[in-house]
Enzyme design. Structure first.
Site, mmCIF file in Angstrom:
data_model
loop_
_atom_site.group_PDB
_atom_site.id
_atom_site.type_symbol
_atom_site.label_atom_id
_atom_site.label_comp_id
_atom_site.label_asym_id
_atom_site.label_seq_id
_atom_site.Cartn_x
_atom_site.Cartn_y
_atom_site.Cartn_z
ATOM 1 N N GLU A 278 35.327 32.769 33.040
ATOM 2 C CA GLU A 278 36.676 32.212 33.141
ATOM 3 C C GLU A 278 36.712 30.866 32.427
ATOM 4 O OE1 GLU A 278 37.870 32.057 37.248
ATOM 5 O OE2 GLU A 278 37.626 34.218 37.510
ATOM 6 N N HIS A 301 43.146 33.552 37.908
ATOM 7 C CA HIS A 301 42.484 33.152 39.164
ATOM 8 C C HIS A 301 43.416 32.308 40.042
ATOM 9 C CE1 HIS A 301 38.278 32.472 41.059
ATOM 10 N NE2 HIS A 301 39.225 32.472 41.977
#
Ligand code: NAI
Length: 424
Positions: A278, A301
């Protein structure tokens, strides 16, 4: 930016005046936490941003309580610069940004709020179930692009469909309740037996859940056992029209296998909030093998990222900090033994006992030495609590006020003793 918010409460009869308990909050946690701490009579300094280097060391010099979020790194050097520090609050979920062994060695409990965003993740999951069944994001994207894709083909209600929940913990069980309220049938698989809520049905194997579900949602933690839990073989066991939702952790799903299955039409769609890699922060570039695949919802997220969760996190951590400072309770600490203590300040009969709190290294002989000290002092003990973990012990003794100061002094000099505090 910094604001000092002094307490307005009358000074309670503590051995240490509450107004002199300086709480330093960095990274602007939701104001609810500051209000709780001010309401406890502490003096609260708020900084909107994370600090580092000299600025951080200066900010913590007088702090007895330090509150941070995920950006501020609390290293050994920072702890060295905060000699008065009693507790740290991580106003977030993770505590990787803190040198936990070092905080533990100094008898500084660290508190966080692991479950304050449970409901936010559960709600996102429910919204994605509907969105996937209605191919909502593709239709919306088409409308934005000027195409009128009015059709019922491939659009379904979630009512009457079977949802398979993998991991029936805090989030999974909330999803279960909400999904049933929407008319879904719920089954779940967990590594340990869990009490079913409502009409949810526990199943014996992950394979059975995958084969029977119209949608599968993952709510397991990231562990060695859950890494790659959903791979090529597991995806192959799912119905061709089924949807997969991963709002847990990126490592749980083999993302290449998922992309392959989706592109080959062997799955109906997916919603993914977490990725093996990420970006480090907001605004950074993001790329994924799942980009561009129809009926795939990608989110950055944000499962637990709501204003309500922020408020709950702030309240929960502030409450844990206040209970530790006021009572010595360490329930919810991630690095020291958890001790839930009765609130002696509300004792009505007789003089209120003094409470001595002691952190010590968990070494052989400490308990014996402790008991000798208490016996030698002839102290009138009203209650004693002891918990240890592999590195540290936490003992709490309620004694008659006439014995408090002497006993505190004696405990503080015991070999292995790290830190001793007297309440009231
Ligand atoms: P929890 O600890 O309450 O529940 C996890 C459940 O998974 C437990 O019941 C446990 O027994 C079960 N489990 C563990 N290993 C398993 C296995 N190998 N197979 C089947 N079941 C297994 O955790 P909670 O609060 O429900 O959160 C679940 C996960 O959600 C967290 O660990 C976190 O990774 C993720 N999460 C994601 C967020 C986001 O922003 N997308 C926000 C919050 C949590």
């Amino acid at each position: 930016m910094q604001a000092t918010e002094a307490h307005s409460q009358p000074e309670p009869a503590t051995s240490f005046p509450r107004g002199r308990i300086r709480v330093v909050l960095l990274e602007g946690p939701h104001k609810s936490g500051g209000e709780v701490l001010r309401g406890s009579g502490f003096t609260v300094d708020r900084h909107a941003k994370s600090l580092e280097g000299d600025a951080l060391r200066e900010a913590v010099a007088e702090a007895r309580v330090l509150g941070i979020r995920s950006k501020t790194r609390i290293t050994r050097e920072v702890l060295d610069a905060a000699p008065k520090l009693l507790a740290i609050g991580a106003f977030c979920i993770g505590t990787n940004q803190i040198d936990l062994p070092e905080a533990t060695a100094r008898g500084i409990p660290v508190f966080n709020a692991p479950f304050s965003n449970t409901r936010s993740v559960a709600e996102l999951t429910i919204s994605e179930l509907v969105a996937l069944h209605r191919r909502l994001v593709d239709r919306s994207a088409a409308a934005h692009a000027g195409r009128w894709e009015k059709s019922a083909a491939g659009s379904r209600e979630i009512r009457g469909k079977t949802l398979g929940i993998v991991g029936y913990g805090h989030i999974g069980s909330q999803v279960s309740v909400l999904a049933e309220a929407m008319g879904m049938r719920v089954m779940y698989y967990d590594a340990v037996p869990k009490l079913p809520l409502g009409n949810a049905e526990p199943v014996r194997s992950l394979g059975e859940l995958l084969e029977r579900s119209d949608a599968v949602t993952l709510h397991v933690p990231s562990t060695a056992q859950t890494s790659g839990l959903i791979g090529r073989d597991e995806l192959a066991r799912m119905k061709q029209t089924a949807y997969l939702i991963n709002n847990a952790r990126g490592e749980v799903v083999d993302i290449d296998a998922l992309a392959e299955a989706l592109r080959a039409g062997r799955l109906g769609g997916a919603a993914v909030d977490v990725f093996p890699q990420e970006p480090r922060g907001a605004g950074e570039a993001f790329s994924s093998v799942l980009q561009g695949i129809p009926n795939v919802i990608l989110t950055p997220h944000i499962g637990g990222s709501t204003e309500e969760a922020q408020e709950n996190i702030s309240l929960e951590v502030a409450d844990k900090l206040a209970r530790f400072i006021d009572q010595g309770t360490t329930t919810g600490a991630v690095n020291v033994p958890e001790v839930d203590l009765p609130d002696q300040s509300r004792a009505t009969a007789g003089p209120r006992p003094h409470r001595i709190l002691n952190f010590h290294r968990n070494e052989a002989g400490f308990l014996k030495a402790l008991n000798t000290v208490v016996a030698d002092a002839g102290a009138n003990v009203a209650g004693q609590y002891l918990r240890t973990n592999e590195s540290i012990g936490y003992v709490v003794i309620d004694v008659d006020p006439s014995d408090g100061e002497q006993l505190r002094g004696a405990l503080g000099t015991l070999p292995g003793s790290i830190r001793t505090r007297l309440l009231w």
